[in-house]
Enzyme design. Structure first.
Site, PDB file in Angstrom:
ATOM      1  N   GLN A   1      66.256   3.266 -18.538  1.00  5.65           N
ATOM      2  CA  GLN A   1      64.845   3.675 -18.552  1.00  5.65           C
ATOM      3  C   GLN A   1      64.721   5.083 -17.989  1.00  5.65           C
ATOM      4  O   GLN A   1      65.241   5.389 -16.912  1.00  5.65           O
ATOM      5  CB  GLN A   1      63.952   2.737 -17.749  1.00  5.65           C
ATOM      6  CG  GLN A   1      62.469   3.100 -17.961  1.00  5.65           C
ATOM      7  CD  GLN A   1      61.506   2.245 -17.188  1.00  5.65           C
ATOM      8  OE1 GLN A   1      61.464   2.297 -15.956  1.00  5.65           O
ATOM      9  NE2 GLN A   1      60.709   1.457 -17.899  1.00  5.65           N
TER      10      GLN A   1
ATOM     11  N   CYS B   1      54.799   3.052 -14.832  1.00  8.40           N
ATOM     12  CA  CYS B   1      54.930   3.144 -13.382  1.00  8.40           C
ATOM     13  C   CYS B   1      53.726   3.870 -12.778  1.00  8.40           C
ATOM     14  O   CYS B   1      53.377   4.968 -13.230  1.00  8.40           O
ATOM     15  CB  CYS B   1      56.216   3.864 -13.014  1.00  8.40           C
ATOM     16  SG  CYS B   1      56.474   4.011 -11.232  1.00  8.40           S
TER      17      CYS B   1
ATOM     18  N   GLY C   1      60.765  -9.572 -13.586  1.00  2.84           N
ATOM     19  CA  GLY C   1      61.171  -8.587 -12.606  1.00  2.84           C
ATOM     20  C   GLY C   1      61.460  -9.209 -11.266  1.00  2.84           C
ATOM     21  O   GLY C   1      62.580  -9.643 -10.992  1.00  2.84           O
TER      22      GLY C   1
END
Length: 339
Positions: A70, A100, A233
């Site tokens: 990423q 993010c 996650g």
């Protein structure tokens, strides 16, 4: 340079990219629990790749495949240069971070900020597609701040598809860039799985994967009725044992209990090599403390690893010492993690 493995986007369980967590040691550990899950790196900023130590930032063990890189950034030229550099390492996928919400990415005008500029996202992705032999994907939110999630997510997705991207991972929450911390942005904005399902219904030929709030493999599996992939996650990191369920639940492999003895032996050998190369034991073991959650001895396992790995003379055999404290068969009627 490593060699890429075969990688299909037809049915995917992924472990999400998590800053400070999903480094190469974490991914090697997770790979001992699941052969098939797609593993992501932490987000790495394009300029760090261009100007930094590429081997340190991008190197990984061949056992980690399938593995995705990423990247964070908002300049098409820099992203293309970063993809070209990363191409030498054999990643199975390169993903653009459009989700993010940290102060760092806001100051650099990338991450979730890019939800406001879908045309720029399209330009970035098109440059990445042109520069990369690996598949290029995008991970986004459903919107930021006061955006309408219907319009915001559709605009982002349409720009991505126009750029040649066929895989979109969606964290099914808004990101509030004003008023919430990055930690709060992982929990406070409400989840909207239906919005992600509507995106898939509108773009049936595009791979649409869901991230956000999924805590178990069973809950993740239930989302596959309408979506193409799921991404866990914190649950995967904090209770890594659940990764042992993935290959059977998602990839049709025979259900098998985790061979913890083999995992411990492999991770001990890995730690021996890491320490011999100048690394610190804690860089490996910090990712392993969540193992055995719910089993008698789990607390002692965590304690031995957390305290012992910080000693200057810490030996990789500490992993085996900690494992000796665990009883793999919980007592009947015992409370989870009572040890």
């Amino acid at each position: 340079m490593t060699q890429r493995s075969s990688y299909s986007a037809s049915r995917i369980f992924a472990v999400a990219p998590m800053i400070d967590w999903t480094d190469r040691h974490c991914r090697f550990f997770h790979r001992q629990l699941t052969r098939r899950a797609l593993l992501y790196t932490e987000m790495i900023v394009d300029q760090a790749i261009i100007h930094g130590d590429a081997d340190r930032l991008l190197g990984f063990d061949a056992a980690e495949h399938p593995v995705a890189l990423q990247i964070g950034g908002s300049d098409p030229e820099k992203l293309a240069r970063a993809c070209a550099i990363a191409g030498g390492y054999g990643y199975d996928e390169i993903n653009l971070n459009v989700g993010c919400p940290s102060d760092r990415v806001q100051s650099g005008t990338f991450g979730a900020c890019l939800m406001r500029t879908p045309e720029l996202v399209g330009d970035c992705l098109a440059a990445m597609v042109e520069a990369s032999a690996a598949k290029v994907t995008v991970k986004c939110r459903i919107g930021v701040d006061d955006q309408d999630p219907e319009a915001a997510l559709d605009a982002l997705a349409d720009a991505a598809v126009k750029a040649g991207v066929e895989t979109i991972w969606v964290h099914a929450r808004k990101a509030w860039l004003q008023g919430l911390s990055p930690k709060e942005n992982r929990d406070i904005p409400p989840l909207d799985y239906d919005r992600v399902r509507r995106l898939k219904a509108r773009l049936p030929e595009v791979f649409v994967g869901l991230n956000g709030g999924l805590k178990t493999v069973a809950a993740a599996r239930s989302e596959m009725r309408e979506l193409d992939g799921v991404m866990l996650g914190r649950a995967a990191y904090q209770t890594p044992d659940i990764l042992g369920e993935v290959d059977a639940a998602f990839y049709g492999e025979p259900a098998r209990p985790v061979d913890y003895g083999a995992v411990i032996a492999t991770m001990t050998g890995y730690a021996v090599r890491h320490v011999a190369g100048g690394g610190k034991l804690g860089q490996v073991t910090r990712h392993m403390t969540g193992l055995f959650s719910g089993l008698p001895g789990a607390r002692r396992w965590r304690q031995i690893l957390s305290e012992g790995a910080s000693r200057p003379d810490a030996s990789p055999r500490l992993i085996e010492e900690a494992f000796a404290a665990v009883r793999l068969e919980p007592a009947a009627g015992s409370a989870r993690d009572a040890a």
